[in-house]
Write an enzyme that holds these catalytic residues in place. Structure first.
Site, PDB file in Angstrom:
ATOM      1  N   CYS A   2      13.097  10.525   1.651  1.00 11.92           N
ATOM      2  CA  CYS A   2      14.465  10.995   1.736  1.00 11.92           C
ATOM      3  C   CYS A   2      15.111   9.855   2.746  1.00 11.92           C
ATOM      4  CB  CYS A   2      14.589  12.456   2.300  1.00 11.92           C
ATOM      5  SG  CYS A   2      13.689  13.499   1.269  1.00 11.92           S
ATOM      6  N   ARG A  27      13.959   3.144  -0.143  1.00 12.17           N
ATOM      7  CA  ARG A  27      13.015   4.264  -0.012  1.00 12.17           C
ATOM      8  C   ARG A  27      12.577   5.084  -1.041  1.00 12.17           C
ATOM      9  NH1 ARG A  27      13.711   5.372   5.985  1.00 12.17           N
ATOM     10  NH2 ARG A  27      13.358   7.500   5.679  1.00 12.17           N
ATOM     11  N   TRP A  74      13.911  12.667  -1.862  1.00 11.07           N
ATOM     12  CA  TRP A  74      12.757  12.448  -2.771  1.00 11.07           C
ATOM     13  C   TRP A  74      12.108  13.781  -2.622  1.00 11.07           C
ATOM     14  CZ3 TRP A  74       7.256  11.306  -1.873  1.00 11.07           C
ATOM     15  CH2 TRP A  74       6.742  10.270  -3.107  1.00 11.07           C
ATOM     16  N   ASN A 100      15.078  15.541   6.502  1.00 14.87           N
ATOM     17  CA  ASN A 100      13.736  14.842   6.172  1.00 14.87           C
ATOM     18  C   ASN A 100      12.742  15.369   7.009  1.00 14.87           C
ATOM     19  OD1 ASN A 100      15.584  13.039   4.916  1.00 14.87           O
ATOM     20  ND2 ASN A 100      15.100  11.453   6.302  1.00 14.87           N
ATOM     21  N   GLY A 101      11.727  15.460   6.074  1.00 14.25           N
ATOM     22  CA  GLY A 101      10.355  16.183   6.781  1.00 14.25           C
ATOM     23  C   GLY A 101       9.994  17.322   5.960  1.00 14.25           C
ATOM     24  N   GLU A 493     -12.296  -1.086  -2.971  1.00 14.42           N
ATOM     25  CA  GLU A 493     -11.012  -1.253  -2.859  1.00 14.42           C
ATOM     26  C   GLU A 493     -10.608  -2.431  -1.975  1.00 14.42           C
ATOM     27  OE1 GLU A 493      -8.297  -0.104  -3.876  1.00 14.42           O
ATOM     28  OE2 GLU A 493      -6.922  -0.176  -2.246  1.00 14.42           O
ATOM     29  N   LYS A 497      -7.922  -5.360  -2.760  1.00 19.32           N
ATOM     30  CA  LYS A 497      -6.932  -5.661  -2.014  1.00 19.32           C
ATOM     31  C   LYS A 497      -6.766  -7.365  -1.853  1.00 19.32           C
ATOM     32  CE  LYS A 497      -4.813  -3.021  -1.974  1.00 19.32           C
ATOM     33  NZ  LYS A 497      -5.182  -1.803  -3.098  1.00 19.32           N
ATOM     34  N   GLU A 500      -5.934  -9.067  -5.227  1.00 20.82           N
ATOM     35  CA  GLU A 500      -4.714  -8.994  -5.740  1.00 20.82           C
ATOM     36  C   GLU A 500      -3.548  -9.744  -4.991  1.00 20.82           C
ATOM     37  OE1 GLU A 500      -2.894  -4.856  -6.669  1.00 20.82           O
ATOM     38  OE2 GLU A 500      -3.932  -4.503  -4.831  1.00 20.82           O
ATOM     39  N   HIS A 516     -30.052  -9.171  -7.920  1.00 24.09           N
ATOM     40  CA  HIS A 516     -30.359  -9.063  -9.221  1.00 24.09           C
ATOM     41  C   HIS A 516     -29.422  -9.855 -10.162  1.00 24.09           C
ATOM     42  CE1 HIS A 516     -33.162  -5.695  -8.788  1.00 24.09           C
ATOM     43  NE2 HIS A 516     -32.258  -5.235  -7.983  1.00 24.09           N
ATOM     44  N   LYS A 614       4.066  -2.662 -10.314  1.00 24.55           N
ATOM     45  CA  LYS A 614       3.670  -1.474  -9.205  1.00 24.55           C
ATOM     46  C   LYS A 614       3.425  -0.203 -10.121  1.00 24.55           C
ATOM     47  CE  LYS A 614       3.322   0.854  -5.640  1.00 24.55           C
ATOM     48  NZ  LYS A 614       1.959   0.488  -5.044  1.00 24.55           N
TER      49      LYS A 614
HETATM   50  O1  M6R Z   1       0.175   4.641  -9.827  1.00 26.49           O
HETATM   51  P1  M6R Z   1      -1.204   4.699  -9.874  1.00 26.49           P
HETATM   52  O2  M6R Z   1      -1.671   5.126  -8.631  1.00 26.49           O
HETATM   53  O3  M6R Z   1      -1.679   5.469 -11.202  1.00 26.49           O
HETATM   54  O4  M6R Z   1      -1.772   3.213 -10.021  1.00 26.49           O
HETATM   55  C1  M6R Z   1      -2.919   2.698 -10.411  1.00 26.49           C
HETATM   56  C2  M6R Z   1      -3.090   1.293 -10.289  1.00 26.49           C
HETATM   57  O5  M6R Z   1      -2.183   0.585 -11.039  1.00 26.49           O
HETATM   58  C3  M6R Z   1      -2.819   0.741  -8.777  1.00 26.49           C
HETATM   59  O6  M6R Z   1      -3.691   1.438  -7.880  1.00 26.49           O
HETATM   60  C4  M6R Z   1      -3.162  -0.614  -8.918  1.00 26.49           C
HETATM   61  O7  M6R Z   1      -4.512  -1.114  -8.926  1.00 26.49           O
HETATM   62  C5  M6R Z   1      -2.772  -1.244  -7.502  1.00 26.49           C
HETATM   63  N1  M6R Z   1      -1.907  -2.603  -7.628  1.00 26.49           N
HETATM   64  C6  M6R Z   1      -3.666  -1.532  -6.391  1.00 26.49           C
HETATM   65  O8  M6R Z   1      -3.210  -2.120  -5.262  1.00 26.49           O
END
Ligand code: M6R
Length: 619
Positions: A2, A27, A74, A100-101, A493, A497, A500, A516, A614
């Site tokens: 928000c 936001r 939001w 907000n909150g 993970e 990061k 990507e 292996h 995204k």
């Molecule tokens: O919106 P979602 O969490 O479903 O998205 C899943 C993936 O597309 C998302 O986590 C993607 O791997 C990101 N780019 C990772 O940083």
């Protein structure tokens, strides 16, 4: 998340608050509204969707309107729609509130206020505030002056648990804006004969660069020519104004170069917000959004976690944690595979779908498949009005706020927090006799959960050392991330990061798998990050890392504070100690910072990496 704006002065209040509100659009929001004081009434205009929908409804003549507060919502409590949009009013219609909150005790307050005759027009927690202030005015009987309204608001806040940035206008004191802050940002912009409020500095920068950052527990009364700040008891406070020197683009990101780093900084807040209202003061976990009875929980003989990307990696942690506590079989699946694997599902299966956006096509398809086969679906999701949130049988919201950087950061920590809460809740209420969680262990998990936000803050203070290390690591052409069990989940993970946003090839392996095959790739110029945060497997991890060292790879170890640094390490990062199951949450913060700074060193497009979106709404 928000956004709030507000104005008082001789300018056109509606126009200025709406202009400023547009500066908070980044936001994310799903409805918008404005309240303004004219000669004899407080008026409200609200609309679902974008600010332009609101603009279409605004009065054309705005002469003489010098006070307004506005809001982008939001959704957290209640659907995104006109009735739930802010501002909200009391029963008299003389008072308007934007907030907000999260008001944690709103359900209880709402019940009490309804019993006293108040009539509610929305499903929101915020509307409770309007009626509570009205109630305090009635009790005190002196709300016809500024000080009376201020007292009523301050008194009302004493009854409220939760977080808030709050702005109020009242026809009883028409030339005033009242604001308060607790754990949700709010700033005051100081002008000449006019003053502004906003959730964030960029909103007011077109009009003033002289701002006061309110602190938790601050209450302020704004008129065109004055700003008076007190605590919630009315004791005066002094807050020094601060001159904003950022340019406009930086301001949108809170003065940061990228949304990604801003969102990494929001990690502590995200974890706090996801725990808020669920982890209670007495240590109990309450998940009121989950509609299952104890018998229904028991009837789920299998749990299947399904997600994509970062959310899948959170699910990998969830699988280990659930199995550890519940001693029931838990699977974790990549959504795009799950759908086509003819999964074995029935009404005794609970399918947990995890997603930040709630719009990922593969995850939605997995949900449909699960529902078609009679399973029950539970979504752990960040965006309230999303398809996943609307169509799953039950929803546990993460409270990360909008995430704008394509690389998911704070949403991952929120997903882990939600999974920890769910796992502990299920184990605590397990009547099958399978759970191994003792009372003492439960409480030690709860204490550890409470410590996480401060521990993340401590990691973030080390950022300078990660950025230095990043300059060294950016010279490598390949990264391996190795770990065992919970540390393997962190490896997945962390590798995602790095690849990507820096475009450096990065892979995660269970540490024992290196010999292996992948060990063949290790040579100078290959960096190997070894997670050593699990005491049971640390010895084995160190042996695996020594095998890498012998092939001249650069070794970076992630260890717990106080643990011995492995002698094969070229660099070591230490993170505060928590429960083994919670280490992936803490370990990921330095990994996010490292990936960010490597990408920066290499001059990569951080917030919108090439080829990525995204929200992945195609299969
Ligand atoms: O919106 P979602 O969490 O479903 O998205 C899943 C993936 O597309 C998302 O986590 C993607 O791997 C990101 N780019 C990772 O940083």
């Amino acid at each position: 998340m928000c956004g709030i704006t507000g104005y008082i002065g001789s300018g056109s209040a509606i126009e200025i608050t709406i202009n400023n509100l547009k500066r908070l659009e980044y936001r994310g929001y799903d409805s918008a509204g404005v309240a303004y004081s004219s000669t004899d009434a407080v008026s409200i205009v609200r609309a679902p969707g974008k600010i332009k929908n609101l603009e279409a409804l605004l009065p054309t003549s705005v002469e003489g309107i010098g006070v307004a507060i506005a809001h982008t919502r939001w959704a957290t409590h209640g659907r995104p729609c006109e009735e739930n949009a802010h501002p909200h009013r009391d029963c008299t219609g003389q008072l308007a509130v934007v907030h907000n909150g999260i008001i944690e005790n709103y359900a209880e307050l709402r019940r009490e206020l309804i019993a006293k005759g108040h009539e509610f027009a929305s499903e929101t927690d915020t509307e409770t505030l309007a009626h509570l202030i009205e109630e305090m005015c009635a009790l005190e009987g002196d709300c016809d002056k500024t000080e009376g309204v201020a007292n009523a608001i301050r008194k009302a806040l004493h009854h409220v648990k939760g977080s808030y940035a709050l702005a109020v206008i009242s026809q009883d004191s028409p030339d005033t804006v009242f604001v308060a802050r607790k754990e949700s940002p709010l700033i005051i912009g100081l002008g000449e004969g006019e003053n502004f409020i906003a959730s964030d500095i960029p909103a007011v920068m077109r009009y003033t660069r002289n701002v006061v950052l309110l602190e938790d527990g601050d209450f302020a009364i704004l008129t065109p020519n004055s700003v008076t700040i007190t605590d919630f008891e009315g004791n005066p406070l002094e807050r020094k104004p601060f001159l904003v020197t950022w340019d406009d683009a930086a301001a949108e990101k809170g003065g940061n170069a990228h949304f990604m780093i801003k969102e990494i900084y929001e990690n502590p807040r995200t974890v706090r917000e996801t725990l808020r209202g669920r982890l209670m003061d007495d240590g109990e976990i309450v998940l009121p959004s989950l509609p299952f009875s104890a018998e229904q929980w028991q009837a789920f003989r299998r749990i299947s976690i399904v997600a994509c990307g970062t959310a899948y990696h959170a699910g990998v942690v969830g699988k280990s944690f659930f199995e550890q506590l519940l001693r029931r079989p838990v699977e974790v699946n990549v959504a795009s595979e799950f759908r086509y694997s003819d999964p074995i599902l029935d009404k005794e299966t609970l399918v947990v779908l995890i997603s930040q956006s709630g719009e990922t096509a593969d995850t939605l398809a997995a949900m449909r498949e699960a529902q078609h086969k009679g399973a029950t679906t539970l979504a752990i999701v960040n965006v309230v009005g999303s398809t996943l949130a609307r169509d799953a049988d039950a929803v546990l919201l993460t409270q990360a706020g909008p995430e704008i950087g394509v690389a998911s950061t704070k949403a991952y920590l929120a997903q882990l927090t939600a999974l920890y809460l769910l796992g502990l809740y299920l184990a605590r209420h397990d009547a099958s006799g399978n759970s191994r969680l003792t009372e003492a262990e439960y409480h030690s998990y709860v204490s550890a959960l409470r410590e996480l936000p401060a521990q993340i803050e401590a990691i973030i203070t080390q950022e300078a050392s990660y950025s230095q290390l990043a300059e060294e690591l950016a010279k490598h052409h390949c990264f391996f991330y190795l770990g065992r069990r919970y540390d393997f989940a962190s490896s997945l993970e962390a590798a995602l990061k790095m690849k990507e946003i820096s475009y450096i090839h990065a892979e995660a392996y269970p540490a024992g798998e290196m010999k292996h095959g992948p060990l063949a790739l290790v040579e100078p110029g290959v960096a190997v990050v070894g997670f050593c945060t699990q005491p049971d497997t640390n010895e084995k991890m160190v042996s695996n890392l020594k095998e890498v060292k012998a092939r001249e790879g650069t070794i970076i170890t992630v260890i717990r504070e106080g643990d011995e640094t492995p002698d094969c390490a070229d660099y070591t990062l230490s993170v505060p100690i928590t429960k083994e199951a919670f280490m992936p949450l803490l370990s990921m913060v330095p990994m996010q910072l490292l990936a960010y700074h490597v990408a920066r060193t290499l001059g990569c497009e951080i917030d919108q990496p090439r080829n990525l979106a995204k929200s992945v709404t195609v299969e």
